[in-house]
Design an enzyme around this catalytic site. Structure first.
Site, mmCIF file in Angstrom:
data_model
loop_
_atom_site.group_PDB
_atom_site.id
_atom_site.type_symbol
_atom_site.label_atom_id
_atom_site.label_comp_id
_atom_site.label_asym_id
_atom_site.label_seq_id
_atom_site.Cartn_x
_atom_site.Cartn_y
_atom_site.Cartn_z
ATOM 1 N N ASP A 1 -7.573 30.151 -0.542
ATOM 2 C CA ASP A 1 -7.191 28.744 -0.485
ATOM 3 C C ASP A 1 -7.562 27.986 -1.750
ATOM 4 O OD1 ASP A 1 -6.341 29.230 2.099
ATOM 5 O OD2 ASP A 1 -8.237 28.589 2.997
ATOM 6 N N ILE A 2 -6.873 26.886 -1.984
ATOM 7 C CA ILE A 2 -7.107 26.079 -3.175
ATOM 8 C C ILE A 2 -8.545 25.580 -3.237
ATOM 9 C CG2 ILE A 2 -6.322 23.915 -2.094
ATOM 10 C CD1 ILE A 2 -5.047 23.228 -4.843
#
Length: 265
Positions: free
Chosen positions: A133-134
């Site tokens: 995930d970012i």
């Protein structure tokens, strides 16, 4: 000289046959995308004839792969990146930069023992084998090799991924372990579902009073964050430290190295 692949029953027979690209992938030779490239280049023969795209094959058909395909495969690279916060794993989205943008000569870790040199051609077809995930950091694998991608993210993949996850429970941000119910920890290990589908059993244990250690064998979208939400935890930090037998080690944030020839996931 072409490599002749034995007639095999490893691939289950189907009444109408199977697409050639899937057959090659199921035999562990390449990914479907890579198989399509081989077929387009004329590097695959079926029963002595150059194969065409979309060809259906039967279990006893004789498949041959030319040396050019193996040569191309031998030049493909797999890269290990310590992804920072703020980069997306795959394609650029919502103005965020994809992690592959960090792969260049300047960010190549000086501690890389592979002695391999970076070349711009190594970016061609380089894609993430799994997501991070970012808002998460840690080990991200990018590869040109379809066999590696299939091993890590194929439907039947059981390669372990290990994470360190800092959490809070309601307003509790310190000594979370002392107030978090044991039965909820047990649910993280087994018994949760996402999107109507049961999750595989996981290993989840306290690393320290504010941090959990997760070991998963699957990778649903934002899986750990969503698992934690289901038991009342909020993730405030997530780092992947291992994929299979390959660890993040001392690789600095924002830098990368090559997967060494002796390393196996």
């Amino acid at each position: 000289m072409s490599q002749r692949l034995p007639r095999t029953s490893a691939t289950p027979p189907a009444a109408e046959g199977m697409r050639l690209n899937k057959r090659l992938a199921d035999m562990g030779l390449c990914s479907r995308r890579e198989a399509d490239d081989w077929i387009a280049r004329g590097w695959v023969r079926v029963n002595g004839q150059v194969a065409v795209m979309g060809l259906q094959v039967a279990p006893l058909d004789r498949i041959e792969v030319s040396p050019e395909a193996r040569g191309q495969q031998g030049q493909q690279v797999t890269i290990l990146l310590h992804k920072p916060v703020g980069y997306v794993s795959g394609q650029a989205e919502d103005g965020y930069t994809p992690a592959v943008a960090l792969i260049n000569a300047r960010t190549h870790w000086q501690g890389d023992a592979s002695r391999q040199r970076f070349a711009p051609g190594q970016l061609r077809g380089l894609a993430p084998a799994g997501r991070l995930d970012i808002d998460s950091v840690g080990l991200l694998v990018l590869t040109q090799d379809g066999r590696v991608a299939r091993q890590l993210i194929g439907e039947d993949s059981e390669v372990e991924k290990e994470y360190l996850v800092r959490v809070q429970f309601g307003d509790v941000t310190t000594n979370v372990q002392t107030v978090f119910p044991a039965e909820r920890l047990a649910r993280l290990c087994h018994g949760l579902s996402l999107d109507g589908k049961a999750l595989r059993p996981a290993r989840v244990e306290w690393q320290n009073p504010e941090q959990l250690r997760f070991v998963l064998t699957e990778g649903r979208k934002r899986q750990i964050r969503r698992m934690c939400e289901l038991v009342g935890l909020k993730v405030v930090g997530l780092k992947r430290i291992r994929i299979g037998q390959v660890t993040l080690g001392h690789l600095p944030v924002g830098q990368w190295r090559y997967l060494a020839p002796h390393e196996r996931f």
